[in-house]
Design an enzyme around this catalytic site. Sequence first.
Site, PDB file in Angstrom:
ATOM      1  N   LEU A   8       3.568 -10.252  -5.407  1.00 41.74           N
ATOM      2  CA  LEU A   8       4.558  -9.215  -5.122  1.00 41.74           C
ATOM      3  C   LEU A   8       5.185  -8.742  -6.435  1.00 41.74           C
ATOM      4  CD1 LEU A   8       6.328 -10.925  -2.081  1.00 41.74           C
ATOM      5  CD2 LEU A   8       4.620  -9.100  -1.992  1.00 41.74           C
ATOM      6  N   ASP A  68       0.836  -1.202   0.000  1.00 37.65           N
ATOM      7  CA  ASP A  68       0.000   0.000   0.000  1.00 37.65           C
ATOM      8  C   ASP A  68       0.870   1.251   0.000  1.00 37.65           C
ATOM      9  OD1 ASP A  68      -2.254  -1.524  -0.023  1.00 37.65           O
ATOM     10  OD2 ASP A  68      -2.850  -1.132   2.040  1.00 37.65           O
ATOM     11  N   GLU A  76     -10.062  -8.814  -1.232  1.00 35.71           N
ATOM     12  CA  GLU A  76     -10.124 -10.274  -1.313  1.00 35.71           C
ATOM     13  C   GLU A  76     -11.230 -10.835  -0.424  1.00 35.71           C
ATOM     14  OE1 GLU A  76      -5.302 -10.773  -2.004  1.00 35.71           O
ATOM     15  OE2 GLU A  76      -6.132 -10.728   0.016  1.00 35.71           O
ATOM     16  N   THR A  84      -3.943 -15.262  -6.659  1.00 40.54           N
ATOM     17  CA  THR A  84      -2.654 -14.585  -6.703  1.00 40.54           C
ATOM     18  C   THR A  84      -1.498 -15.557  -6.426  1.00 40.54           C
ATOM     19  OG1 THR A  84      -1.419 -12.691  -5.845  1.00 40.54           O
ATOM     20  CG2 THR A  84      -2.791 -13.908  -4.279  1.00 40.54           C
ATOM     21  N   GLU A 137      -2.809 -13.596 -10.811  1.00 42.27           N
ATOM     22  CA  GLU A 137      -2.041 -12.391 -10.502  1.00 42.27           C
ATOM     23  C   GLU A 137      -0.739 -12.811  -9.828  1.00 42.27           C
ATOM     24  OE1 GLU A 137      -4.232  -9.760  -7.994  1.00 42.27           O
ATOM     25  OE2 GLU A 137      -5.902  -9.504  -9.401  1.00 42.27           O
TER      26      GLU A 137
END
Length: 534
Positions: free
Chosen positions: A398, A119, A202, A355, A395
């Site tokens: 990181l 973030d 999520e 992910t 996805e």
Amino acid sequence: LRSHIPMFGVRTLVALCVLSTCTVFVTSLTVPVNVMMPLELINRNGDLNDPQGVDWKLGRLREAGVAGVMVDTWWGIVEHSPQQYDFHGYRDFINKAKSKGLTVQAVMSFHRCGGNVGDTCDIPLPDWITGKHDWKDIFYTDKHGQSNPEYISLGADTLRIFEGRTPIEIYRDFIQAYMDEFADELGTTITELQIGAGPAGELRYPSYPGIFGFHFPGTGALQCYDNNMRKSLQAAAEKAGEDWGNPPSDAGDYNSRPENEPFWREGYASDYGRFFLDWYFGELLHHGDRLLAAAKDVIGNKVDISIKVAGIHWLYNDYSHAAEVTAGYYNTNGRNGYYELAQLFHKYGAYFCFTCLEMRNSEQDQGCEGRCRPEQLVWQTLEAAKHVGVGYAGENALPRYDKTAYDQIIYQSFREGPIHGFTYLRLDDNLLSDWSFNTFKDFVWRMKTGARVSEDDEGGDGSNALIIGLCVASAFILVGVVVGVALKKGIIQSVIQRRRDQSTWVAVPSEGKDLEVVEERAQYVSLAESGRPL
């Protein structure tokens, strides 16, 4: 079919076989790549940050061959007052993406930005949500009484406590406003809406928040101590006729290790443990069901719908799967939580977005003590989606800019057949720099062409998929030629039956129909039709 041969000829038949076969293989070997835009793309005033810079960056992405971009549509920016929506910055961005020929995946971001890994900005929920209620009535709370303002607790889903609306109704109204605002772009520029369903967007509980001191690879902490979740647990215990109305007291804390906590050593498998985990996961499923029902009611079939599941790969190799379980994914005691999630998504035609496709077991932190298994976790989710018949999108967890990570993404994207699409996290200056951009362009090209990395040779040039595709296409062409010639010459008669001891098949062409293949000694039943795993 034979009656049409004189009109079109065998050559035409063969040409059609070639064209259709090649089309199928080119399409099936393609995984489109999208790129997530920066979190701070739109500022707190609703304006597009650095319009000229955005324009240049979108041009670079187009140069790389990406299909489109993903952008967070922040609830905290758009709806400052109840049912008053301002999308002007998003309109500016979508116009720019459209001018570059890029599609848009819009995330309905009903969570706060800030406090999670990666973030880069702080965008809280609207003030009219956070400022008028006891946080223990509306936000997830841990055993210490700490309430997390990142996402409204699912325990409040059906309560009309926000200006006469429930959270689910608020989310539905927001999606409707978005659909109305961008009605002219739906299905063309805007191709997908991802429905934010929890922290970080999520579908999970906020069991490992950095704001409360979580450090990888802890078990995480149960998030069921807000007033409404406690009431729900007590009601479930009363229905079961058991004195099980409290969460486990021996499940540790955010940074615990499962071997040190009685509940994660053995309690999770007890009768009480099974009851509690079933309730905890069940509440998450109910939340996803309510949210997807509301979204589908508004969206219909105008654009694709997706929902994201977290890649909690640490402690995957522990019997308890504690880190997954505290987040809500019941993946122990013989339960396959990802299969049950896939069933939920299939009900509404939503894509299963997952992910950590870039991760390898061998790269994991030594602190995992061999219990981090991202590759097995990704495989489990791929299998779940495949067996249920729901589309799968991937996805990376990181930011990575190296070929090793791209090779792993390509491998995971094709290992169970091409996935629906892949979205790269995230656009930044590092990605666009000369030292990494060419590597990224090569990755996009390989995803688009199917020049993937094989399981046996992850360091190869990835040309095997194309070779296999061409070989199989050639086989189809050969079959087309043989069948065409046979039909023209009348070799296939009305009934051809082989009744040799070693033969088990009978070919029976019926009038005006294609060949029907039946089994002589035993009836063949399609595994797919019978419901058994393929």
